[in-house]
Design a protein around this motif. Sequence first.
Motif, mmCIF file in Angstrom:
data_model
loop_
_atom_site.group_PDB
_atom_site.id
_atom_site.type_symbol
_atom_site.label_atom_id
_atom_site.label_comp_id
_atom_site.label_asym_id
_atom_site.label_seq_id
_atom_site.Cartn_x
_atom_site.Cartn_y
_atom_site.Cartn_z
ATOM 1 N N ASN A 1 27.172 25.544 44.971
ATOM 2 C CA ASN A 1 28.371 25.511 45.817
ATOM 3 C C ASN A 1 28.376 26.594 46.890
ATOM 4 O OD1 ASN A 1 29.547 23.348 44.377
ATOM 5 N ND2 ASN A 1 30.293 24.761 42.794
ATOM 6 N N HIS A 2 27.300 27.344 46.975
ATOM 7 C CA HIS A 2 27.231 28.457 47.926
ATOM 8 C C HIS A 2 26.509 28.016 49.206
ATOM 9 C CE1 HIS A 2 28.486 31.197 44.686
ATOM 10 N NE2 HIS A 2 27.605 30.562 43.915
ATOM 11 N N HIS A 3 27.179 28.172 50.334
ATOM 12 C CA HIS A 3 26.608 27.854 51.638
ATOM 13 C C HIS A 3 26.156 29.154 52.292
ATOM 14 C CE1 HIS A 3 28.098 23.609 51.824
ATOM 15 N NE2 HIS A 3 28.925 24.092 50.903
#
Length: 231
Positions: free
Chosen positions: A205-207
């Motif tokens: 979920n980390h951009h």
Amino acid sequence: MINCIIVDDEPLAAKLLENHIFRIDHLKLIGKADNAMEAYKMIQSQSVELMFLDIQMPHLNGIDFLRSLSQKPATIFTTAYRDFAIEGFELEAVDYLLKPITFERFFKSVERILRNTAAPQEDFIIFRTEGMQHKIFLSEIIYFESQGNDIKVVLATKESFISKNKITDLQATLSSKGFIRIHRSFLINIDFVSAFNTTEVLLGNHHIPVGRSYRQEFDAFISAVSKNRLL
């Protein structure tokens, strides 16, 4: 655990080996046979990694039996006779034990196998935070984010913490461990990459942005990795 069998037609000798095996936690006795044919059936039906093999047995001796196997488990010969030692080692046996076999001699022989099959230690790194030292396995780290003179460590457990480190120092240490700098502020674990393009990398979920000056290095790294595994 190492699955092992005893192949010996002498009950007392087989019992002694069984007692020795039970004293070593990493050995698991999965069967006993008093002739080569029974042993062959065990090897075909189970995963046998180590065989304690008597040489003098009825119908087919241990030397000829081992020679007949196309897939040979690690083998330790057990015998009351010295005469077959050369033949045993020609078959690449782990060891050649003379009966009666003491536990000390037995353990010395088995220890060679335990040493060769020991699992490699997982890499870790120590971080200091507020007087505490934390041991963190590299496989748990998703990415590092530089925050001034500190570094933010983001873990797969959804935890994170701040430590006094420089991202350039971490890059030098971890570049050979599957970590790559993709931005002046970000060092990522390539194992967590689930998607990417020329400007962004998705780690779950980390951009994470790909810095312009790091884009060429990132593309080269991805190409090299993709030749060996799928992301």
